[in-house]
Design a protein around this motif. Structure first.
Motif, PDB file in Angstrom:
ATOM      1  N   GLU A 225      -9.074   4.200   7.989  1.00 57.75           N
ATOM      2  CA  GLU A 225      -9.150   3.951   6.712  1.00 57.75           C
ATOM      3  C   GLU A 225      -7.873   3.007   6.225  1.00 57.75           C
TER       4      GLU A 225
ATOM      5  N   GLU B 104     -12.244  -2.654  -0.767  1.00 54.49           N
ATOM      6  CA  GLU B 104     -12.505  -1.328  -1.220  1.00 54.49           C
ATOM      7  C   GLU B 104     -13.081  -1.462  -2.966  1.00 54.49           C
TER       8      GLU B 104
ATOM      9  N   LEU C 129       0.905  -1.144   0.164  1.00 62.15           N
ATOM     10  CA  LEU C 129      -0.012  -0.066  -0.093  1.00 62.15           C
ATOM     11  C   LEU C 129       0.806   1.229   0.165  1.00 62.15           C
TER      12      LEU C 129
ATOM     13  N   ARG D 160      -7.928  -0.808   4.728  1.00 61.57           N
ATOM     14  CA  ARG D 160      -7.505  -1.067   3.391  1.00 61.57           C
ATOM     15  C   ARG D 160      -6.285  -2.324   3.649  1.00 61.57           C
TER      16      ARG D 160
ATOM     17  N   ASP E 191      -2.531  -1.080  -3.762  1.00 60.18           N
ATOM     18  CA  ASP E 191      -3.362  -0.049  -3.332  1.00 60.18           C
ATOM     19  C   ASP E 191      -2.612   1.339  -2.913  1.00 60.18           C
TER      20      ASP E 191
END
Length: 234
Positions: free
Chosen positions: A107, A195, A76, A111, A97
């Motif tokens: 958040e 997501e 990420l 994720r 991501d």
């Protein structure tokens, strides 16, 4: 879960490390890109949180080098940049991501858990539209795709795929000679509670997968207005 946090802002790194440990992650911190690259190439991590603006070696370069070395752990990316070009460059470099700064920790945590679920689903072969039954390896063109071992090869050479690329190829193989829509791809990716994915991001993953299949004898054809079709080269 072992997590590498690559972040040069000491205050942010300390705060994130504390929050992540409270959330159940074993966190190792890299204060610059050189350290991050060394740790990622020498040690195994389940997840990576990678800031792009790292000193010594920038995060995008670290990501490209790690992917080129065959490391497939979910990554990420944290970035202050949010243009389409920046997002495309990040995904093309191998990110799974991205999250723009400033962000809220809940958040980020959500994720990260979504990335873990996708990674585990890919490793276990639990994706929608899978090719073949349990214990079966699919051979198509010069591609051999084994869901049980989560191993894919082209001409005998390992095909390095991110979790989302793996799920995308699994779906396309399962729907071979049938059009797969963007909605179907988004639904397959969302089965783990992840997501929602924008259509533009799907196009980036399709582009990346096309490049990786160039020597396989397979092509992913865009059917305008409908979706994508995996078929043997003519």
């Amino acid at each position: 879960m072992n997590l590498l946090l690559a972040e040069d802002d000491a205050l942010l790194a300390d705060a994130l490390s504390a929050e992540l440990r409270t959330a159940g992650f074993a966190v190792e911190h890299a204060p610059n890109g050189a350290v991050a690259e060394y740790l990622l190439l020498k040690h195994g991590f389940d997840l990576v949180v990678l800031d792009l603006g790292l000193p010594m070696v920038d995060g995008l370069t670290v990501l490209k080098r790690v992917r080129a070395a065959g490391r497939t752990m979910p990554v990420l990316v944290l970035t202050a940049l949010d243009s389409l070009d920046d997002r495309v460059a990040t995904l093309n470099a191998g990110a799974d991501d991205y999250l723009t700064k400033p962000f809220d920790f809940p958040e980020l945590e959500a994720r990260l858990h979504a990335l873990l679920r996708r990674s585990r689903a890919g490793a276990g072969g639990a994706t929608a539209g899978a090719a073949g039954g349990p214990g079966a390896a699919t051979t198509l063109g010069r591609l051999v795709f084994d869901r049980d071992t989560r191993r894919a090869t082209v001409r005998g050479e390992p095909l390095e795929l991110s979790p989302r690329e793996w799920q995308l190829l699994d779906l396309l193989l399962g729907q071979r000679d049938r059009v797969v829509t963007k909605d179907q791809i988004g639904q397959a990716w969302a089965l783990d509670g992840g997501e929602a994915v924008a259509g533009g991001s799907i196009e980036v993953y399709i582009h990346r997968l096309r490049r990786k299949l160039e020597q396989s004898g397979l092509v992913i054809r865009t059917v305008r207005g409908l979706g994508y079709l995996l078929e043997l080269e003519a």
